[in-house]
Design a protein around this motif. Structure first.
Motif, short mmCIF file in Angstrom:
data_model
loop_
_atom_site.label_atom_id
_atom_site.label_comp_id
_atom_site.label_asym_id
_atom_site.label_seq_id
_atom_site.Cartn_x
_atom_site.Cartn_y
_atom_site.Cartn_z
N ALA A 72 0.82 -1.21 0.00
CA ALA A 72 0.00 0.00 0.00
C ALA A 72 0.86 1.27 0.00
N ILE A 73 1.93 1.28 0.79
CA ILE A 73 2.80 2.45 0.84
C ILE A 73 3.48 2.69 -0.50
N ALA A 74 4.06 1.64 -1.07
CA ALA A 74 4.76 1.78 -2.35
C ALA A 74 3.80 2.22 -3.46
N ALA A 75 2.60 1.64 -3.46
CA ALA A 75 1.63 1.99 -4.51
C ALA A 75 1.15 3.43 -4.37
N LEU A 80 7.22 2.76 -8.25
CA LEU A 80 6.79 1.55 -8.96
C LEU A 80 7.80 0.40 -8.93
N GLU A 81 9.07 0.67 -9.03
CA GLU A 81 10.02 -0.45 -8.97
C GLU A 81 10.06 -1.03 -7.55
N PRO A 82 10.11 -0.20 -6.51
CA PRO A 82 9.98 -0.79 -5.17
C PRO A 82 8.64 -1.52 -4.97
N LEU A 83 7.58 -1.04 -5.60
CA LEU A 83 6.30 -1.73 -5.52
C LEU A 83 6.43 -3.15 -6.04
N ARG A 84 7.14 -3.32 -7.13
CA ARG A 84 7.36 -4.66 -7.71
C ARG A 84 7.98 -5.58 -6.65
N GLY A 85 8.99 -5.09 -5.95
CA GLY A 85 9.62 -5.88 -4.90
C GLY A 85 8.68 -6.16 -3.75
N GLN A 86 7.89 -5.16 -3.35
CA GLN A 86 6.95 -5.37 -2.25
C GLN A 86 5.87 -6.39 -2.62
N LEU A 87 5.45 -6.37 -3.87
CA LEU A 87 4.47 -7.37 -4.33
C LEU A 87 5.08 -8.77 -4.28
N ARG A 88 6.32 -8.90 -4.68
CA ARG A 88 6.99 -10.20 -4.61
C ARG A 88 7.10 -10.68 -3.17
N ALA A 116 -3.91 4.20 -8.24
CA ALA A 116 -4.22 2.78 -8.08
C ALA A 116 -4.02 2.01 -9.38
N PHE A 117 -4.49 2.55 -10.50
CA PHE A 117 -4.33 1.86 -11.78
C PHE A 117 -2.87 1.74 -12.17
N GLU A 118 -2.10 2.79 -11.92
CA GLU A 118 -0.67 2.76 -12.24
C GLU A 118 0.02 1.63 -11.48
N GLY A 119 -0.22 1.54 -10.19
CA GLY A 119 0.38 0.48 -9.40
C GLY A 119 -0.19 -0.89 -9.73
N TYR A 120 -1.48 -0.93 -10.04
CA TYR A 120 -2.11 -2.21 -10.35
C TYR A 120 -1.50 -2.85 -11.60
N GLN A 121 -1.06 -2.03 -12.54
CA GLN A 121 -0.41 -2.59 -13.75
C GLN A 121 0.87 -3.34 -13.37
#
Length: 136
Positions: A72-75, A80-88, A116-121
């Motif tokens: 949630a924080i990264a999104a 976006l690149e840290p979001l990828r890691g947080q999702l993993r 939200a859409f940007e992170g959801y991609q």
């Protein structure tokens, strides 16, 4: 030069990162061309603080909950690149894809549809990556 306690803390943080992410971080921590010497200090400090200090605090918030908070924080911050890691990390630690979608529904309500859409991609890409890894 780091002392032996600092070296042990750094090694433990790298091990925690590997447990969470499923990969070693050292490949991402190598110095870049033209990077000043204190760049190594920054990477070491950030690694120890993040993976050694924060993620290890599982007595009140477990790893799974921390993973959802981190997504949630990264999104919402648009990193976006840290979001990828947080999702993993989330998917590697028991969070389901459906739960992650619910986080994005909540992000949309409170941080806006565009964010939200940007992170959801990115989430969709990580879901695909995870599905491909499970099918091999």
């Amino acid at each position: 030069m780091a002392n032996s306690n600092e070296e042990l803390s750094y090694a433990a943080a790298l091990d925690t990162a590997e447990q969470l992410l499923g990969v070693r971080l050292e490949q991402f921590l190598e110095p870049g061309i033209g990077e000043p010497a204190n760049g190594e200090d920054f990477k070491r400090l950030a690694t120890v603080h993040t993976f050694g200090d924060a993620w290890s605090r599982t007595d009140i918030l477990d790893t799974r909950t921390r993973a959802l908070v981190s997504v949630a924080i990264a999104a919402t911050s648009g990193t976006l690149e840290p979001l990828r890691g947080q999702l993993r990390i989330a998917l590697n630690n028991g969070v389901t894809a459906a739960e992650i979608v619910e986080v994005f529904i909540h992000i949309e309500a409170y941080a806006g549809a565009a964010r939200a859409f940007e992170g959801y991609q990115i989430a969709v890409q990580v879901f695909e990556e995870k599905a491909e890894g499970e099918s091999t």
